[in-house]
Design an enzyme around this catalytic site. Sequence first.
Site, mmCIF file in Angstrom:
data_model
loop_
_atom_site.group_PDB
_atom_site.id
_atom_site.type_symbol
_atom_site.label_atom_id
_atom_site.label_comp_id
_atom_site.label_asym_id
_atom_site.label_seq_id
_atom_site.Cartn_x
_atom_site.Cartn_y
_atom_site.Cartn_z
ATOM 1 N N GLU A 171 36.001 -7.813 -25.745
ATOM 2 C CA GLU A 171 37.460 -7.383 -25.068
ATOM 3 C C GLU A 171 38.567 -8.387 -25.859
ATOM 4 O O GLU A 171 39.266 -8.951 -24.848
ATOM 5 C CB GLU A 171 37.334 -7.677 -23.616
ATOM 6 C CG GLU A 171 36.302 -6.617 -22.828
ATOM 7 C CD GLU A 171 36.471 -6.884 -21.383
ATOM 8 O OE1 GLU A 171 35.917 -5.880 -20.643
ATOM 9 O OE2 GLU A 171 36.928 -7.809 -20.799
ATOM 10 N N GLU A 330 30.865 -0.946 -20.747
ATOM 11 C CA GLU A 330 30.838 -1.661 -19.652
ATOM 12 C C GLU A 330 31.758 -0.613 -18.339
ATOM 13 O O GLU A 330 32.576 0.004 -18.817
ATOM 14 C CB GLU A 330 31.864 -2.928 -19.591
ATOM 15 C CG GLU A 330 31.265 -4.052 -20.112
ATOM 16 C CD GLU A 330 31.942 -5.283 -19.906
ATOM 17 O OE1 GLU A 330 32.958 -5.401 -18.831
ATOM 18 O OE2 GLU A 330 32.296 -6.138 -20.652
#
Length: 699
Positions: A171, A330
């Site tokens: 991320e 995710e």
Amino acid sequence: MLGHDQSRQQGSRRRDFRWPALLTPTGGGIAYGGDYNPDQWPEDVWDDDIRLMRKAGVNTVAIAIFSWDRIQPEEQRWDFAWLDRIITKLGEAGIAVDLATATASAPLWLYEKHPEVLPLERNGDVVNPGSRQSWRPTSGIFKSYALEVCRRLARRYGHNPYVTAWHVNNEYGWNNRHDYSADALQSFRQWCRQRYGSVSALNEAWGTSFWSQEVQSFDEVLLPCHMGNDAMANPSQQLDFERFCSDALKAFYKAERDELERICPDKPFTTNFMVSTDQCAMDYADWSDEVDFVSNDHYFTPGESHVDELLCSDSLVGSLALGKPWYLMEHSTSAVQWKPLNSRKRSGELMRDALAHVAMGADAINFFQWRQSRFGAEAFHSSMLPHAGEDSKVFREVCELGGILGRLAESGVQGSELVRSRSAILFDADCEWATQCRTLPTTKLSHWHDVREWYRAFLDVSQRADVVSLRSDWSGYDTIVLPTMLVLSEHAVKRIAAFAEEGGRVVIGYATGLADENYHIAVGGYPGMLRDIAGVRSEEFNVLGELPGEPETIALSNGYVSRLWANEVTGIGEHAEVLATYSGGDAREWDLDGVPAIVRNRYGRGEVYYVGCDLGREDIAAFLREGMKLSADEDPGVVHMRRRSADSCFDFYLNRSRETVLLSEISGSPIAGKGVQRIQTPASYRLSRDGFLVMKSPC
């Protein structure tokens, strides 16, 4: 100088698509699992984890994402023994490993030794360690440490058969999207030098003659830091800074990837994007050229927009993947812990959401995380194995989902591709960043949120639009929609004009085409460079809101209502037709009574609709239905996606409403479903709230 989007298109070559193998006999199947953090648990838990993973149908996990301190507890001491043991245990159980570089957050000893790697906030405050990503992407010191970790991991696990993919960092930009440090300043100056070539070109692009801002050399270029209570940064400079920040993090990703690839070229590389309509931090259309397969992290928006927002975000991810399967790295089994209010998922939503991602092209369904943490900042973030343990509703649904994904894989879903729609809604990172400018007529603009409203309106008329990058190929579409695309390059405008000239239909939103890619306003009347295409000329914006004694909305002659923004159109072209005007007492109060609000213009062999006001979702749906004749006979409570392989079609039906819906006269054989009731006619079914049905048929 080329426009920003044009230079990106010409300056990069997309990497070949490579998908990570599973440890199945063929290497195929839908990947199912999630982040696994064995280093947070004693080793006597690991065998039980693997037992339960097998019970749930888990076939892949991502490990070592935040394990740098365990791998390198001291600068001169490395410990891979624990990682060797867990990779071996997982692999022998048939569970593939997506191995992270562990570089998202550094160990505390590194920050203590080198505090100069810490980023700075806009006001000069230090971003201290203790959370994630407390590092500067432009720090050479930090990069040297991170690349050493990459080298060690690649040498040790590059040829390990249980490691089937590289998960580079994690991320990017979550906590270091912007950095105002000295390192960032030097890198920004170099970025500007490469982009503009000369100081005069930079001064022209930034309009530095305003407020005495001209620079005499690139060494005078500044970052748009905090500037006191005035705080009105140069919007051209700010937009370039956003581009630079995305590029700086991308350069760091590429350095990590290239270091791995130099040693271990045979395994695919990815990093997880963060695409949802609450965030889209990077220029992911640009980043997607640099991964072997596109990955995304998506967390649901609770409430009535839950399903629609998921599908909208996934549609953009599918565009970034160029229609190839993509990897959901995710999402959550239930509640997260990082919002002001953290709603759990209702019974059935866990599986419905996962199947929605598959329907939109995902061939991997992964959660954060496998076992719910007992401590730390994410202890209340839901997981596949919750605090309640194996005997829990969540884990039973996780097991049921594993079985459904297995059946879909056996039926041939994996590798099939989503069939495109006939309509496309355009999204661009530059436009999203531009609407965040604090010097616009209103600070309530949001390009991405307007994309979502148009997407939902299409669903409301039983149509599914695709959300695609501005830089993508639109040639297969009949219609393109430009919602709040505030900045557009000359190159983009030419593409839009050519699309209409060749017979396409273009919808131009109320705050679209106001400026070029340098944030220079196009003079002569709005919508700037799109004026001839739209067949309208507007002189002023009428911004509405909570002004004492003033109307907050303006009605249109066709019954629609403008809420935030109404353009004052003062002229229309010879081929233009007014479809609706502002009307009524509130319009008269603003001197807009009878002023064109929605206009249709013939352009070449196509047509262009100009929607010069901010319409709510219901009115957008009415415009699609009444103005553009795009409605269908299907129940708008059902959304239908089709994935197609060489010889089979897979039809996914999802209930997006809160009521039971009816599916009539559908074809194929059911291969998966939840909340489904077959009624008397064999081809008809009822879908309960949160229900889904997957059908297979020959193509």
